[in-house]
Write an enzyme that holds these catalytic residues in place. Structure first.
Site, short mmCIF file in Angstrom:
data_model
loop_
_atom_site.label_atom_id
_atom_site.label_comp_id
_atom_site.label_asym_id
_atom_site.label_seq_id
_atom_site.Cartn_x
_atom_site.Cartn_y
_atom_site.Cartn_z
N GLY A 10 0.82 -1.22 0.00
CA GLY A 10 0.00 0.00 0.00
C GLY A 10 0.84 1.26 0.00
O GLY A 10 0.63 2.16 0.79
N ARG A 13 0.44 5.82 -1.81
CA ARG A 13 0.15 7.11 -1.17
C ARG A 13 0.31 6.99 0.35
O ARG A 13 0.58 5.90 0.88
CB ARG A 13 -1.24 7.63 -1.53
N ASP A 72 -4.09 -7.06 -4.64
CA ASP A 72 -4.98 -6.91 -3.50
C ASP A 72 -4.42 -7.86 -2.43
O ASP A 72 -4.64 -9.06 -2.47
CB ASP A 72 -6.40 -7.32 -3.89
N ASN A 99 2.13 -2.39 5.51
CA ASN A 99 1.58 -1.07 5.81
C ASN A 99 0.09 -0.94 5.49
O ASN A 99 -0.60 -0.10 6.08
CB ASN A 99 2.37 -0.03 5.00
N SER A 151 -1.39 0.40 15.07
CA SER A 151 -1.97 1.69 15.47
C SER A 151 -2.03 1.72 16.99
O SER A 151 -2.16 0.66 17.63
CB SER A 151 -3.38 1.81 14.91
N TYR A 164 -11.42 -2.39 13.54
CA TYR A 164 -10.10 -1.81 13.23
C TYR A 164 -9.11 -2.14 14.36
O TYR A 164 -8.00 -2.62 14.12
CB TYR A 164 -10.24 -0.30 13.05
N LYS A 168 -5.71 -4.44 14.36
CA LYS A 168 -4.42 -3.84 14.69
C LYS A 168 -3.78 -4.53 15.91
O LYS A 168 -2.56 -4.63 16.00
CB LYS A 168 -4.58 -2.34 14.94
P1 NAP Z 1 -4.07 5.56 3.39
O1 NAP Z 1 -3.60 6.95 3.07
O2 NAP Z 1 -5.53 5.25 3.32
O3 NAP Z 1 -3.25 4.52 2.48
C1 NAP Z 1 -3.48 3.15 2.55
C2 NAP Z 1 -2.90 2.50 1.33
O4 NAP Z 1 -3.19 1.09 1.36
C3 NAP Z 1 -3.52 3.03 0.03
O5 NAP Z 1 -2.50 3.13 -0.94
C4 NAP Z 1 -4.53 1.94 -0.31
O6 NAP Z 1 -4.86 1.86 -1.68
C5 NAP Z 1 -3.75 0.71 0.09
N1 NAP Z 1 -4.61 -0.46 0.23
C6 NAP Z 1 -5.79 -0.56 0.88
N2 NAP Z 1 -6.26 -1.82 0.78
C7 NAP Z 1 -5.36 -2.51 0.02
C8 NAP Z 1 -5.29 -3.85 -0.44
N3 NAP Z 1 -6.23 -4.73 -0.15
N4 NAP Z 1 -4.22 -4.22 -1.19
C9 NAP Z 1 -3.24 -3.32 -1.51
N5 NAP Z 1 -3.26 -2.04 -1.10
C10 NAP Z 1 -4.32 -1.65 -0.34
O7 NAP Z 1 -3.64 5.16 4.86
P2 NAP Z 1 -2.44 5.73 5.76
O8 NAP Z 1 -3.00 6.77 6.64
O9 NAP Z 1 -1.25 6.02 4.93
O10 NAP Z 1 -2.19 4.46 6.70
C11 NAP Z 1 -1.16 3.51 6.45
C12 NAP Z 1 -1.15 2.51 7.61
O11 NAP Z 1 -0.96 3.23 8.85
C13 NAP Z 1 -2.49 1.77 7.77
O12 NAP Z 1 -2.23 0.44 8.15
C14 NAP Z 1 -3.18 2.51 8.89
O13 NAP Z 1 -4.10 1.70 9.58
C15 NAP Z 1 -1.98 2.88 9.75
N6 NAP Z 1 -2.25 4.01 10.63
C16 NAP Z 1 -2.58 5.23 10.13
C17 NAP Z 1 -2.83 6.28 11.00
C18 NAP Z 1 -3.20 7.65 10.50
O14 NAP Z 1 -3.47 8.53 11.33
N7 NAP Z 1 -3.19 7.92 9.21
C19 NAP Z 1 -2.75 6.07 12.38
C20 NAP Z 1 -2.40 4.82 12.85
C21 NAP Z 1 -2.15 3.79 11.97
P3 NAP Z 1 -5.99 2.85 -2.30
O15 NAP Z 1 -5.21 4.05 -2.72
O16 NAP Z 1 -6.60 2.12 -3.43
O17 NAP Z 1 -6.99 3.13 -1.23
#
Ligand code: NAP
Length: 257
Positions: A10, A13, A72, A99, A151, A164, A168
């Site tokens: 993932g 972005r 996926d 990720n 998380s 969620y 996690k």
């Molecule tokens: P994000 O911006 O939504 O990016 C997630 C990425 O994963 C996107 O590129 C998405 O693709 C891809 N993805 C989703 N499902 C997939 C699948 N089945 N196969 C392949 N790729 C897939 O999320 P983020 O904020 O960067 O978060 C990254 C990680 O950090 C996640 O595990 C999240 O739970 C964790 N996290 C984030 C935060 C926060 O505040 N942002 C806090 C704690 C933990 P698409 O572009 O198609 O959607």
């Protein structure tokens, strides 16, 4: 670390993208995984591909190289195929960063079976599928670094995030067990628990939600994807070779208040 390969799931972005770029700056070859969803409209997958290609361009601009690989990862066969493609191209995966993650806030009583399964397969099963496929190759080289992105919610729980948080928390057990099972084979496994990070995932918060969040963060700001990425890069570095089976919170002091 020139010559080493990292796969970041993932990474078209958000936090994954930042992790991919920071590894590239350290000289790693980077496999950029984007979401190639067989159930989505072709335009959506095309958009994801283009984003991933843009990340690859930035990797090359940083003087490194890599490849783009659609999958996926919530599906076992797709995760395995992705790993096979990377091994064919680069011969090895030295570092795996699990990720990928999605959230869909909902109260327990309103979570459908489909939503539960989708969260668990995307956030937890994906890490299992990718780790199983990559560890097989890491064992042969007696070297590997697995870094899972959990998380703070996986440690503390959160109202409205039962599925969620459960996914996690599951990553913690997965990580600690891999660390124990493969430590003697030169493989370390660690888990990062980010707090509130500026990304598409948090972009939808209202100003009120944002200010409430900020009140709980000791350093007084949301984290950046780069804040998480630098810890991932450190965990793969020689300086972290004696760190395994650890949970590292990257939350600006959120958990200590
Ligand atoms: P994000 O911006 O939504 O990016 C997630 C990425 O994963 C996107 O590129 C998405 O693709 C891809 N993805 C989703 N499902 C997939 C699948 N089945 N196969 C392949 N790729 C897939 O999320 P983020 O904020 O960067 O978060 C990254 C990680 O950090 C996640 O595990 C999240 O739970 C964790 N996290 C984030 C935060 C926060 O505040 N942002 C806090 C704690 C933990 P698409 O572009 O198609 O959607």
């Amino acid at each position: 670390m020139s010559g080493k390969t990292v796969l970041v799931t993932g990474s078209s972005r958000g936090i994954g993208r930042a992790i991919a770029l920071q590894f590239a700056q350290q000289g790693y070859r980077v496999a950029v995984n984007y979401y190639d969803n067989p159930d989505a409209a072709p335009e959506l997958n095309q958009e994801n591909l283009q984003q991933a290609q843009q990340v690859l361009k930035e990797i090359e601009a940083a003087g490194s190289s890599g490849m783009v690989v659609g999958a996926d990862v919530s599906k076992s066969a797709a995760a395995q195929e992705m790993v096979d493609k990377i091994i064919k191209e680069f011969g090895q995966i030295d570092v795996l960063v699990n990720n990928v993650g999605i959230n869909k806030d909902q109260l327990l009583l309103r979570i459908s079976d489909d939503e539960w399964e989708s969260l668990i397969s995307t956030n937890l099963s994906s890490a299992f599928y990718c780790s199983r496929a990559a560890v097989k190759h890491m064992i042969r080289k007696r070297y590997g670094r697995i870094i899972n992105i959990s998380s703070v919610v996986g440690v503390s729980g959160n109202a409205g995030q039962v599925h969620y948080a459960a996914s996690k928390s599951g990553l913690l057990g997965l990580t600690f067990s891999i660390a124990k099972e493969y430590g003697v084979r030169g493989i370390t496994a660690n888990v990062i628990a980010p707090g509130f990070i500026e990304s598409d995932m948090t972009a939808g918060f209202s100003p009120e939600q944002r200010s409430k969040m900020l009140n709980g963060i000791a350093v007084g700001r949301l984290g950046t994807p780069e804040d998480v990425a630098s810890v991932a890069v450190f965990l793969a570095s020689p300086g972290a070779s004696y760190i395994s089976g650890q949970l590292i919170r990257v939350d600006g002091g959120l958990s200590s208040l």
